[in-house]
Scaffold this motif. Structure first.
Motif, PDB file in Angstrom:
ATOM      1  N   GLU A  43     -19.658  -5.040   2.696  1.00 57.44           N
ATOM      2  CA  GLU A  43     -19.291  -5.599   1.397  1.00 57.44           C
ATOM      3  C   GLU A  43     -18.960  -4.502   0.395  1.00 57.44           C
ATOM      4  O   GLU A  43     -18.074  -4.662  -0.461  1.00 57.44           O
ATOM      5  CB  GLU A  43     -20.415  -6.495   0.879  1.00 57.44           C
ATOM      6  CG  GLU A  43     -20.591  -7.765   1.704  1.00 57.44           C
ATOM      7  CD  GLU A  43     -21.787  -8.588   1.255  1.00 57.44           C
ATOM      8  OE1 GLU A  43     -22.468  -8.164   0.293  1.00 57.44           O
ATOM      9  OE2 GLU A  43     -22.047  -9.650   1.847  1.00 57.44           O
ATOM     10  N   LEU A  44     -19.663  -3.361   0.475  1.00 55.40           N
ATOM     11  CA  LEU A  44     -19.351  -2.239  -0.421  1.00 55.40           C
ATOM     12  C   LEU A  44     -17.941  -1.714  -0.156  1.00 55.40           C
ATOM     13  O   LEU A  44     -17.246  -1.266  -1.086  1.00 55.40           O
ATOM     14  CB  LEU A  44     -20.378  -1.123  -0.249  1.00 55.40           C
ATOM     15  CG  LEU A  44     -21.746  -1.374  -0.892  1.00 55.40           C
ATOM     16  CD1 LEU A  44     -22.722  -0.265  -0.522  1.00 55.40           C
ATOM     17  CD2 LEU A  44     -21.606  -1.468  -2.419  1.00 55.40           C
ATOM     18  N   VAL A  52     -15.865  -3.890  -2.091  1.00 51.88           N
ATOM     19  CA  VAL A  52     -15.918  -3.498  -3.507  1.00 51.88           C
ATOM     20  C   VAL A  52     -14.987  -2.314  -3.750  1.00 51.88           C
ATOM     21  O   VAL A  52     -14.239  -2.263  -4.736  1.00 51.88           O
ATOM     22  CB  VAL A  52     -17.357  -3.174  -3.926  1.00 51.88           C
ATOM     23  CG1 VAL A  52     -17.382  -2.567  -5.329  1.00 51.88           C
ATOM     24  CG2 VAL A  52     -18.231  -4.421  -3.878  1.00 51.88           C
ATOM     25  N   GLY A  53     -15.035  -1.343  -2.828  1.00 48.66           N
ATOM     26  CA  GLY A  53     -14.148  -0.189  -2.963  1.00 48.66           C
ATOM     27  C   GLY A  53     -12.686  -0.588  -2.946  1.00 48.66           C
ATOM     28  O   GLY A  53     -11.862  -0.044  -3.693  1.00 48.66           O
ATOM     29  N   CYS A  73     -11.471  -3.430  -3.962  1.00 43.85           N
ATOM     30  CA  CYS A  73     -11.185  -4.067  -5.256  1.00 43.85           C
ATOM     31  C   CYS A  73     -11.044  -3.033  -6.368  1.00 43.85           C
ATOM     32  O   CYS A  73     -10.172  -3.152  -7.236  1.00 43.85           O
ATOM     33  CB  CYS A  73     -12.285  -5.067  -5.607  1.00 43.85           C
ATOM     34  SG  CYS A  73     -12.359  -6.503  -4.505  1.00 43.85           S
ATOM     35  N   VAL A  74     -11.910  -2.014  -6.362  1.00 42.73           N
ATOM     36  CA  VAL A  74     -11.821  -0.958  -7.374  1.00 42.73           C
ATOM     37  C   VAL A  74     -10.483  -0.231  -7.246  1.00 42.73           C
ATOM     38  O   VAL A  74      -9.805   0.071  -8.237  1.00 42.73           O
ATOM     39  CB  VAL A  74     -13.001   0.022  -7.237  1.00 42.73           C
ATOM     40  CG1 VAL A  74     -12.793   1.240  -8.137  1.00 42.73           C
ATOM     41  CG2 VAL A  74     -14.310  -0.679  -7.584  1.00 42.73           C
ATOM     42  N   GLY A  88     -12.273  -8.649  -8.563  1.00 39.80           N
ATOM     43  CA  GLY A  88     -13.085  -7.506  -8.135  1.00 39.80           C
ATOM     44  C   GLY A  88     -14.500  -7.586  -8.666  1.00 39.80           C
ATOM     45  O   GLY A  88     -15.469  -7.238  -7.965  1.00 39.80           O
ATOM     46  N   ALA A  89     -14.630  -8.058  -9.922  1.00 39.88           N
ATOM     47  CA  ALA A  89     -15.972  -8.215 -10.495  1.00 39.88           C
ATOM     48  C   ALA A  89     -16.770  -9.264  -9.732  1.00 39.88           C
ATOM     49  O   ALA A  89     -17.988  -9.123  -9.537  1.00 39.88           O
ATOM     50  CB  ALA A  89     -15.863  -8.596 -11.971  1.00 39.88           C
ATOM     51  N   THR A 116     -17.967  -7.670  -6.577  1.00 34.46           N
ATOM     52  CA  THR A 116     -19.033  -6.712  -6.915  1.00 34.46           C
ATOM     53  C   THR A 116     -20.336  -7.437  -7.217  1.00 34.46           C
ATOM     54  O   THR A 116     -21.426  -7.021  -6.779  1.00 34.46           O
ATOM     55  CB  THR A 116     -18.604  -5.865  -8.119  1.00 34.46           C
ATOM     56  OG1 THR A 116     -17.371  -5.202  -7.811  1.00 34.46           O
ATOM     57  CG2 THR A 116     -19.662  -4.834  -8.463  1.00 34.46           C
ATOM     58  N   THR A 158     -21.880  -8.710  -3.997  1.00 40.90           N
ATOM     59  CA  THR A 158     -22.438  -7.588  -3.223  1.00 40.90           C
ATOM     60  C   THR A 158     -23.734  -7.101  -3.843  1.00 40.90           C
ATOM     61  O   THR A 158     -24.706  -6.772  -3.129  1.00 40.90           O
ATOM     62  CB  THR A 158     -21.404  -6.448  -3.148  1.00 40.90           C
ATOM     63  OG1 THR A 158     -20.198  -6.956  -2.555  1.00 40.90           O
ATOM     64  CG2 THR A 158     -21.926  -5.285  -2.336  1.00 40.90           C
ATOM     65  N   ALA A 159     -23.782  -7.049  -5.170  1.00 36.19           N
ATOM     66  CA  ALA A 159     -25.010  -6.635  -5.852  1.00 36.19           C
ATOM     67  C   ALA A 159     -26.144  -7.615  -5.549  1.00 36.19           C
ATOM     68  O   ALA A 159     -27.303  -7.211  -5.341  1.00 36.19           O
ATOM     69  CB  ALA A 159     -24.761  -6.550  -7.355  1.00 36.19           C
ATOM     70  N   ALA A 208     -11.840  -9.923  -1.177  1.00 33.89           N
ATOM     71  CA  ALA A 208     -11.425  -8.553  -1.475  1.00 33.89           C
ATOM     72  C   ALA A 208      -9.996  -8.309  -1.006  1.00 33.89           C
ATOM     73  O   ALA A 208      -9.197  -7.653  -1.690  1.00 33.89           O
ATOM     74  CB  ALA A 208     -12.384  -7.560  -0.821  1.00 33.89           C
TER      75      ALA A 208
END
Length: 750
Positions: A58-59, A62-63, A65-66, A83-84, A87, A90-91, A251
């Motif tokens: 999942e990270l 996130v990457g 999406c960033v 993306g938020a 994130t 994932t958090a 993502a």
């Protein structure tokens, strides 16, 4: 452009289907994670494989999406919000994994649920941006249809989750059950929102919308499975694949939304516009049918009933919108003829005084023909706005069609109605700016009063129409109906209608009046003269109907008919060996930029050389628009078409333009020729005009020659050509050849 902007513009942009290293790594991690869960021992918990490998996957999402947000410089809200959402989820997973402390699963709701729940408004925001930024006017209808879809899906979901919603299953764990049920419902809200957008005309959510739907479906399936078996859930079960795959799919969608350079406005075919509400309504009906045969949760019944209740609302709005549209003019936004015919009788029933105006823009057809219908439409919009600015809020202003408007003023006297008409005229005194064109516009206003002229709309409209015709013919701006207008007005209106019918019914014919050379009596040309074979009034001369045709805007159509028939007849005469020039009269309303192309096309179709045709234009036309007319005349002369100034001497300041206008011939008005019989000063004036024309290299034609004495005087003065009843009356086309042959034979004998 700055250097850094130029460099940015030269950077290659990833295509929507492009797979970069980051995405490839993310998909590889997902494949390893899924294989580990499917092939591993479900009874053994592996912290790396079952817990942190999912977080690592999942990270990577996130990457991705960033990276997408950075590529768009955080300028695309759907990318930032999507993306938020990834994130946040994932958090939540990271917090959940950190809180396990060796347990298979958490037995209570935790702060991880806060992050999970935050995922949904962020995703809805990402989808909402598409609508709000692109189609604001559709926001409320789309939101309503999405809610209907969500409620319909929720009723089905409540039916599926029936075991969980029973009081026995929920005993002691009410909060946890509520949380477990909320997730599938939120998933369905997302799916419905996406479906509503895709079903809306002109909208979609990006090039990877199937991936987005697949991700949300994976979430939904995992959430439903968890809700039904949450007592037995353990981290590392097969359910986890649905959540992780859903995060990764979203993502991937975010990455695609960043890479595409297209706007989100995109016409999609194959998704019916009413698919979402129809499916949702059918689902709600199915739930209620099941509920009538078996016991189902009350929540499912409430959701189904709410779906049907809200589904009616869009139908009501659509019906109201159709009613409004049926009463509104599409171009100007004003009420249309239907609204006038509906609303005015209601106002007349009140019995108060009032006035009905019919307004017609003068020479509007010239604007359409010369500048195009786009300019004409823009002019009508601005005129409508100007009229509305001079009326009271309760006054009715409607566009009836074309350049015709109507106004109904309630509770006014005749003096107040006339004052209102003057305000409307004054409003058009200032030129109307349409793009780069400054247009001078005027209107003719016919006024009928109630109750003086009637209390029914039909008679009032007829009398206002008669008054408008009187205002147009008298160029008075406005005219209040009077009983004395009826006979003449009705005849004129009926004649105009009959003219339109005659144009379609082939009731016109051409006669041809010869022009002869005074030096040798040779026939050099003929003038085409229009006759109307009226079905009840007999054959009518041009004076009986051409002024009305001019006022009604029918002259271009009549001139087109005359040109086509005259050129066709010239071709037939040439085939018979008769070489005569055919002259055709043109009014000012026909001198349009498109006229040269029209005439040259006709000449080409009938194989007639340009020298075989002559155009006769009155000098008042040349005086009204000398610059524009001169350029068109230059085009004719360049092509070899001859030009004659008709009725010369009846206008003013003509001599100042003779030097500059490229013409071939002057036709001396018959009033000068007739006066030569009794007035020697007229003879001197005619001689002076002939000398002036010759000094400019122009031929002179004398019209109205009615006796031999006048013809001999004209010959002595050096006049070139003669035309009139002494030479010949206008002849039907079939008699011209025989007449010319007989005249030639007489000339040979003498």
């Amino acid at each position: 452009m700055r250097r850094d902007d130029a460099r940015a513009d030269r950077r290659p942009t990833a295509r929507p289907g492009h797979v970069g290293p980051l995405m490839a790594g993310m998909l590889t991690l997902l494949a390893i994670y899924a294989a580990g869960l499917l092939l591993g021992d479900p009874e053994t918990f592996d912290p790396l494989m079952d817990g942190w490998l999912s977080i690592l996957t999942e990270l990577a999402g996130v990457g991705l999406c960033v990276s997408a947000a950075v590529r768009t410089r955080f300028a695309k809200p759907q990318v930032v919000l999507g993306g938020a959402a990834v994130t946040a989820y994932t958090a939540g997973d990271a917090y959940y994994a950190a809180s396990l402390a060796g347990e298979d699963a958490l037995a209570y709701a935790s702060f991880a649920d806060v992050a999970y729940l935050a995922f949904y408004p962020l995703m809805l925001g990402a989808l909402g941006v598409v609508v709000v930024r692109k189609l604001r006017s559709m926001l409320w209808p789309l939101l309503l249809e999405s809610v209907v879809g969500a409620l319909g899906a929720a009723s089905i979901m409540a039916l599926i989750l029936a075991p969980l919603l029973t009081a026995e299953a929920a005993a002691g764990t009410t909060f946890e059950v509520i949380i477990a049920v909320v997730y599938p419902l939120l998933d369905l809200l997302l799916i419905t929102a996406i479906g509503g957008i895709l079903a809306s005309r002109g909208l979609d959510v990006g090039p990877r919308w199937p991936v987005l739907i697949g991700g949300v479906l994976a979430f939904s399936a995992a959430d439903v499975a968890y809700a039904l078996g949450m007592q037995d859930y353990a981290v590392g079960s097969i359910i986890d694949i649905g959540w992780v795959a859903g995060v990764i799919a979203i993502a991937v969608w975010v990455d695609g939304a960043a890479d595409t350079g297209r706007a989100a406005l995109h016409q999609r075919r194959g998704v019916p516009e009413l698919a979402a509400p129809v499916v949702s309504t059918a689902a709600a009906l199915a739930v209620l049918v099941v509920g009538s045969q078996a016991r189902i949760p009350l929540l499912a019944v409430l959701f189904a009933a709410s779906t049907l209740a809200l589904a009616v609302v869009p139908l009501v709005f659509r019906n109201r919108m159709l009613v409004v549209l049926s009463r509104t003019d599409e171009l100007t936004g004003l009420p249309n003829r239907r609204a006038l015919l509906t609303d005015v009788p209601v106002r007349l029933a009140g019995g108060s005084t009032g006035a009905l105006f019919l307004l017609d823009l003068d020479h509007f057809k010239h604007v359409n023909d010369a500048l195009g219908h786009d300019v004409g439409d823009a002019l009508l919009v601005q005129v409508g706005r100007r009229f509305a600015a001079q009326l009271r809020p309760d006054d009715l202003l409607a566009r009836l069609g074309g350049d015709e408007f109507a106004v109904f003023l309630e509770g006014v006297t005749e003096a107040e109605a006339v004052a209102a008409a003057l305000r409307l005229e004054t409003e058009l005194a200032e030129p109307v700016l349409v793009g780069s064109a400054s247009l001078e516009v005027s209107a003719s206003i016919g006024i009928a009063l109630t109750p003086e002229h009637g209390t029914d709309l039909g008679p009032l409209m007829r009398k206002a129409d008669i008054a408008m015709f009187r205002a147009k013919s008298g160029r008075s701006g406005h005219h209040v109906y009077d009983v004395t207008d009826d006979d003449d007005g009705e005849l004129r209106l009926r004649t105009v209608q009959e003219l339109r019918t005659a144009l379609a019914g082939n009731e016109f014919e051409l006669h041809y009046q010869p022009k002869v050379s005074l030096s040798d009596d040779r026939v050099v040309g003929v003038e085409a003269l229009l006759r109307w074979n009226h079905p009840t009034r007999g054959r009518l001369s041009p004076d009986a109907f051409l002024p009305l045709a001019e006022e009604a805007g029918l002259m271009p159509a009549l001139s087109g008919l005359v040109l086509e028939r005259a050129i066709r007849r010239a071709a037939r005469w040439r085939a018979e060996g008769l070489d005569v020039i055919v002259a055709v009269n043109l009014s000012g309303s026909c001198i349009l930029p498109c006229l040269p192309h029209q005439i040259l096309t006709l000449l080409g179709q009938h194989d007639v050389p340009p020298s075989g045709i002559m155009l006769e234009i009155t000098e008042d036309v040349l005086m009204s628009t000398p610059a524009g007319t001169a350029s068109i005349l230059e085009r004719f002369r360049a092509e070899g078409i001859q030009i004659s100034i008709d009725d010369f001497g009846t206008g003013y300041s003509s001599l100042a333009y003779l030097r500059d206008l490229l013409v071939d011939e002057l036709k001396l008005d018959r009033s000068f020729v007739v006066a030569m019989q009794e007035d020697q000063r007229a003879v001197g004036l005619v001689g002076s005009i002939i000398d002036l024309a010759h000094s400019l290299g122009l031929r002179v034609v004398a019209e109205g020659v009615c006796d031999d004495r006048t013809q001999e005087e004209l010959r002595a003065l050096g006049c070139d050509l003669a035309q009139g009843f002494h030479v010949s009356e206008p002849l039907p086309a079939a008699e011209v050849s025989a007449w010319i042959g007989a005249r030639g034979a007489r000339a040979a004998r003498t």
